[in-house]
Design an enzyme around this catalytic site. Structure first.
Site, PDB file in Angstrom:
ATOM      1  N   ASP A  98       0.077  -6.313 -13.697  1.00  9.91           N
ATOM      2  CA  ASP A  98      -0.781  -5.901 -12.599  1.00  9.91           C
ATOM      3  C   ASP A  98      -0.930  -4.379 -12.659  1.00  9.91           C
ATOM      4  OD1 ASP A  98      -2.151  -6.124 -10.040  1.00  9.91           O
ATOM      5  OD2 ASP A  98      -0.989  -7.960  -9.789  1.00  9.91           O
ATOM      6  N   ASP A 199      -5.940  -4.122  -9.980  1.00  8.14           N
ATOM      7  CA  ASP A 199      -5.833  -4.350  -8.544  1.00  8.14           C
ATOM      8  C   ASP A 199      -6.785  -3.471  -7.735  1.00  8.14           C
ATOM      9  OD1 ASP A 199      -3.994  -5.361  -6.224  1.00  8.14           O
ATOM     10  OD2 ASP A 199      -4.089  -3.201  -5.916  1.00  8.14           O
ATOM     11  N   GLU A 256     -10.043  -7.023 -10.158  1.00  8.64           N
ATOM     12  CA  GLU A 256     -10.188  -7.554  -8.806  1.00  8.64           C
ATOM     13  C   GLU A 256     -11.318  -6.774  -8.156  1.00  8.64           C
ATOM     14  OE1 GLU A 256      -7.653  -8.334  -4.713  1.00  8.64           O
ATOM     15  OE2 GLU A 256      -7.526  -6.407  -5.687  1.00  8.64           O
ATOM     16  N   HIS A 328      -2.468 -15.014  -4.844  1.00  3.17           N
ATOM     17  CA  HIS A 328      -1.426 -14.599  -3.895  1.00  3.17           C
ATOM     18  C   HIS A 328      -1.993 -13.953  -2.636  1.00  3.17           C
ATOM     19  CE1 HIS A 328      -2.648 -10.945  -5.798  1.00  3.17           C
ATOM     20  NE2 HIS A 328      -1.920 -10.233  -4.966  1.00  3.17           N
ATOM     21  N   ASP A 329      -3.305 -13.764  -2.572  1.00  2.70           N
ATOM     22  CA  ASP A 329      -3.934 -13.175  -1.386  1.00  2.70           C
ATOM     23  C   ASP A 329      -4.709 -14.199  -0.567  1.00  2.70           C
ATOM     24  OD1 ASP A 329      -3.083 -10.555  -1.906  1.00  2.70           O
ATOM     25  OD2 ASP A 329      -4.822 -10.161  -3.192  1.00  2.70           O
TER      26      ASP A 329
HETATM   27  C1  GLC Z   1      -4.931  -6.326  -3.905  1.00 10.35           C
HETATM   28  C2  GLC Z   1      -3.712  -7.207  -4.038  1.00 10.35           C
HETATM   29  C3  GLC Z   1      -3.086  -7.369  -2.705  1.00 10.35           C
HETATM   30  C4  GLC Z   1      -2.678  -6.010  -2.215  1.00 10.35           C
HETATM   31  C5  GLC Z   1      -3.834  -5.017  -2.249  1.00 10.35           C
HETATM   32  C6  GLC Z   1      -3.336  -3.610  -2.162  1.00 10.35           C
HETATM   33  O1  GLC Z   1      -5.888  -6.893  -3.107  1.00 10.35           O
HETATM   34  O2  GLC Z   1      -4.068  -8.421  -4.624  1.00 10.35           O
HETATM   35  O3  GLC Z   1      -2.000  -8.242  -2.719  1.00 10.35           O
HETATM   36  O4  GLC Z   1      -2.214  -6.097  -0.900  1.00 10.35           O
HETATM   37  O5  GLC Z   1      -4.558  -5.075  -3.454  1.00 10.35           O
HETATM   38  O6  GLC Z   1      -2.693  -3.245  -3.341  1.00 10.35           O
END
Ligand code: GLC
Ligand code: CA
Length: 577
Positions: A98, A199, A256, A328-329
């Site tokens: 990540d 991320d 992402e 995971h979100d």
């Molecule tokens: C992304 C991650 C999430 C995190 C956010 C801040 O969306 O997937 O879990 O809280 O970034 O890093």
């Protein structure tokens, strides 16, 4: 399309804290991942994305990094990491890390230095502003609630944080910071990681100079989604990152990316895009509201289908999306996208087949392959996640009762996906010998790997079949590169599409209805121009490659899909028979 090493692969996401605990502290660890590599290999996984395992104070579960080149002791050591990389490599599994570089932790030494000397070199690693008259530089709302500005101690300096206040944003406008990040990425790539999942990457470009936006809630603040629409020029950063890190290593990268602008898709995932792929979040954002979770609407099967097809159209001829039903979100896909009557084994297989056969790179999130479900939270105290707790408060502020607020949080909370992995029916689901850091879903007695492993009818076995089909030399061309042609899109509850390969097609059919669905094959295929490619007029003899039912009712021009039935039918073009 130029072929890439990762195109035909299947990817899997591990959320390490909840995967497998080997030292009995109730927290999953690197050793636990290594121990389960054979399980993943047997499933058919080729690419493993591991959520953050770096040194972190865990204000946002490791997405707040205090040292990018160190492993947090709760997960193990750098030796454990190297062993994991080595063992994965032996099994032909590529590991991606990540990459959390929109922000770091407020406990990172860079930030400590910046606070000590805001006008020094490390001050420029962040967005620091002096506030004299009490007026903050802008009224943006942090993703996790409240203003994005936080005061540094007793000084008149403030720093920017789009996420939690323990996650100060890094200043990508500063070339020194960018070089620092590229060095770190190359360090990992040289160590043997195959790439990164980037991320929150869309946030690295802010519309500057800071200014107020029209408030969209009573707090006087404005949603970041609105703000970021005005941020231009992110590609300069991302192209530079690709050229200096990813490209020379032939790395796989997946971004992402929320709220991308339609015309930017080729810049992200085209032939010379900055990433290999980005996630398709179109179904995830469907029905969401800037007001908060209490105002959101869960998508229905037809919404789901529309979102999928829209993304397939957008990406055709451009590149590969990465397809998910959860991560995971997000809440568990089977508890979210399936209507109540479909929340069973049959429905779970239906959803699996529908998303997995889409064009793109399929990602499976840990536990998805055994059909792990949303949790029933008894009270807000059982919820750990910062964001869910904030949304709970938003519900209360909007006038919902505590009970209603808990219901809303239970539906959308990302803690649903973070409960420990259910390996078997023993206490704690076989995840750990100790009390797990987050409560195990009590349904582990029925839903677990052990119960499904020997059962050819289980969801786990179904996923294996899907993965094998993608790799089957006869069908791989259609499954990986075939153009997606949606069929009978207007038909309620039917999700039907062709994946058109060079000399074979895959016909994917799913009935989300609680009732049987009768289809005319001729009518169904007329949208797919079967005549041209020389396919059969009936499907009577075409092989059924995937089926969540015992049989398929077909005769001449008529094909009947039972309630919640999903099938994948192989079609060899006539002139190739
Ligand atoms: C992304 C991650 C999430 C995190 C956010 C801040 O969306 O997937 O879990 O809280 O970034 O890093
Ligand atoms: Ca542990």
């Amino acid at each position: 399309m130029k072929k890439k090493w990762w195109h035909g692969k299947t990817a899997y996401q591990i959320y390490p804290k909840s995967f497998y605990d080997t030292n009995g502290d109730g927290i999953g660890d690197l050793e636990g991942i290594t121990e389960k590599l054979d399980y993943l290999k047997d499933l058919g996984i080729d690419i493993l994305w591991i959520s953050p395992v770096y040194l972190s104070p865990f204000a946002d579960q490791g997405y707040d990094i205090a040292d990018y080149c160190a492993i947090d002791p709760i997960f193990g050591s750098m030796e454990d990491m190297d062993r994991l990389l080595g063992e994965a490599k032996k099994r032909g599994i590529a590991v991606i890390m990540d990459l959390v570089v929109n922000h770091c932790s407020d406990e990172h030494p860079w930030f400590a230095e910046a606070c000590r000397d805001p006008e020094g070199p490390y001050g420029k690693y962040f967005y620091l502003r002096q506030v004299k008259d009490g007026k903050l530089p802008c009224n943006w709302r942090s993703y996790f609630g409240g203003p994005v500005w936080e005061r540094i101690g007793e000084t008149d300096w403030y720093y920017l944080h789009l996420f939690h206040k323990k996650q100060p944003d890094l200043n990508w406008e500063n070339p020194e910071l960018r070089q620092e990040i590229y060095r770190m990425m190359n360090w990992w790539l040289d160590r043997g990681v195959a790439g990164f999942r980037a991320d929150a990457i869309i946030n690295i470009k802010k519309p500057l100079p800071f200014r107020d936006y029209p408030a969209d809630r009573e707090d006087g603040l404005c949603d970041m989604g609105t703000v970021l629409k005005d941020a231009d020029g992110i590609m300069e950063f991302l192209d530079e990152m690709r050229d200096q890190t990813l490209a020379p290593h032939d790395a796989f990268s997946v971004g992402e990316v929320f709220n991308d602008k339609a015309e930017e898709l080729p810049d992200f995932i085209g032939e010379n895009g900055c990433f290999s792929s980005i996630f398709d979040f179109s179904q995830t954002v469907e029905g969401k509201s800037a007001k908060g979770w209490y105002a959101c609407r869960v998508p229905e099967p037809d919404d789901y289908k529309r979102c999928c097809f829209e993304s397939q159209r957008r990406s055709e001829g451009v590149g590969f999306f990465s397809n998910i039903i959860e991560n995971h979100d997000e809440p568990r896909g089977v508890s979210y996208y399936l209507p109540g009557y479909a929340q069973n084994l049959r429905g779970k297989k239906l959803l699996a087949a529908m998303y997995f056969m889409l064009k793109g790179l399929p990602f499976i999130y840990q536990g998805q392959e055994i059909g792990m479900e949303n949790m029933r939270f008894a009270s807000i105290d059982e919820v750990d996640d910062v964001n869910s707790r904030f949304e709970y408060q938003v519900c209360l502020d909007a006038g919902l009762s505590r009970e209603q607020a808990l219901q809303v949080v239970s539906l959308y909370s990302r803690d649903n996906a973070r409960t420990p992995f259910q390996w078997d029916g023993s206490p704690n689901g076989g995840f750990s010998g100790a009390k797990p850091w987050l409560k195990v879903n009590p349904n582990y007695r029925e839903i677990n790997v052990r119960a499904q492993q020997g059962d050819s009818d289980s969801l786990l076995s179904f996923y294996k079949k899907l993965i094998r089909l993608r790799k089957d030399p006869q069908w791989a061309d259609a499954a990986v590169y075939g153009r997606t042609v949606p069929l009978m899109e207007e038909k309620t509850g039917l999700m039907a599409y062709l994946r058109k390969g060079e000399d074979r097609d895959l016909l994917v059919l799913g009935n989300f209805n609680a009732k049987e669905l009768t289809l005319s094959v001729r009518q169904l295929l007329s949208g797919g121009q079967m005549g041209e490619s020389g396919g059969p007029e009936t499907l009577e003899s075409a092989p059924v490659l995937i089926n969540n039912d015992d049989g398929l009712d077909r005769e001449g021009d008529t094909l009947r899909l039972a309630p919640l039935q999903a099938v994948v039918i192989g079609i060899v073009h006539k002139n190739n028979k």
